[in-house]
Design a protein around this motif. Structure first.
Motif: not given
Length: 358
Positions: A247-266
């Motif tokens: 979750a921490k890495l997703a918030k820092e690096y992910s380019d997906d606005p749809g899941s970035k703020d949820t730690g990359g989670l769908y």
């Protein structure tokens, strides 16, 4: 109109108020606010202070004799008054569809008239039990709609009454119209039983039934060279395999606005909605395992499937019922409706119908 007017139940229409209200120009979203960087005119400022301004009166794009037969069908007619009332109620229930009505051309008017004629024909087949159920549902739905409007009108009952007056409808008119729509739906539902729904369920493929909770980090190739994106994705995959927090890495690096703020989670998402490569990984990646970078048109994804299951028949039943309802209506339209309609006498749209209302 992607979805037939005739089979939009009251419960479905209620949702429209939550997804956006009011009317703007053709290229604006209905709920889009005024540009605050522009100087406000006196009239604009007055409208901004009046919550009723977001629900202007529906201007029908035609004139018609109330007693004229807009549609003639075996066993009855659709009068000009009925057609106008139907369109005004649809606008009240779904303000965004009101925008379509105001700019309707001849073909769209025919579609609305055909759909309402279908509603009348089907509703006429309702028995007393169906009528009772339909009216009770309509009354409950009206209360929900009223509550949603009141939340947008500062809980002011007088403003709600004024809104209905401006729209040319009343509580009784709206409930009668929703009852008619519900009657048509419930008549079609009589042909849908659990055996039909189970057959539909058994014919579905694995993808259609599967829901999964998936975390991912998207490294987009939109602003990076593909080789740069792949290198970063590989680096992140290696870090995750060593135990770093996803979750921490997703918030820092992910380019997906749809899941970035949820730690990359769908979470508990239908896998069938995803692009093929992502969907395949969601279906086949072992639970809890960090994937190698998965390439899609968006870039490279580092993925982890946290859970995956197939929806049961009971979980799918209402969704299948809605699909079956669509199919029953389509069948009615193709095999009966156009044979029952004998003549259209549609009013001519006014020249200004193609222009956005100011």
């Amino acid at each position: 109109m992607k979805r037939s007017v005739a089979i939009l139940s009251s419960a479905v229409l209620v949702v429209a108020l939550l997804t956006g209200c009011g009317k703007g120009d053709d290229n604006a979203e209905a709920s889009k606010p005024t540009n605050q960087n522009q100087p406000a005119q006196a009239g604009d400022q007055a409208n901004a202070n009046d919550p009723l301004a977001q629900f202007p009166k529906l201007n029908l794009p035609f004139s018609v004799d109330p007693n004229a037969a807009v549609v003639e069908y075996q066993g009855g007619t659709l009068s000009g008054k009925e057609f106008e009332t139907f369109l005004r109620v649809i606008n009240f229930l779904n303000p965004m569809q009101g925008q379509m009505i105001e700019v309707a051309d001849q073909e769209m008017l025919k579609t609305f008239a055909r759909e309402f004629t279908a509603t009348k024909i089907l509703a006429a087949k309702a028995d007393a039990a169906i009528e009772k159920e339909s009216r009770e549902t309509a009354e409950k739905s009206f209360d929900k709609i009223k509550g949603q409007y009141l939340s947008l009108l500062g809980k002011d009952e007088a403003k709600f009454d004024k809104l209905m007056e401006n729209q040319g409808v009343s509580k009784d008119v709206v409930i009668d119209q929703m009852t008619l729509i519900n009657n048509s739906i419930n008549v079609l539902k009589k042909n849908i039983d659990d055996a039909m729904l189970k057959k539909m369920y058994d014919g579905m493929n694995k993808e259609s039934l599967t829901v999964a909770s998936v975390r991912h980090i998207l490294i987009s190739t939109e602003k990076r060279k593909p080789e740069e994106a792949l290198k970063l994705a590989n680096d992140l995959a290696a870090r995750l395999k060593k135990g770093e927090d996803f979750a921490k890495l997703a918030k820092e690096y992910s380019d997906d606005p749809g899941s970035k703020d949820t730690g990359g989670l769908y979470e508990d998402a239908d896998v069938s909605q995803w692009v093929p490569e992502f969907k395949d990984a969601a279906l086949n990646l072992p639970i809890g395992q960090i994937s190698e970078p998965v390439k899609t048109d968006y870039g490279y994804h580092v993925m982890k499937v946290e859970s995956r299951k197939q929806k049961s028949f009971d979980e799918m039943k209402e969704q299948l019922r809605a699909q079956a309802l669509e199919q029953e209506y389509d069948k009615f339209g193709k095999t009966e409706l156009d044979k029952l309609i004998t003549k259209y006498n549609l009013p001519e749209p006014k020249p200004a119908a193609g222009q956005a209302k100011k």
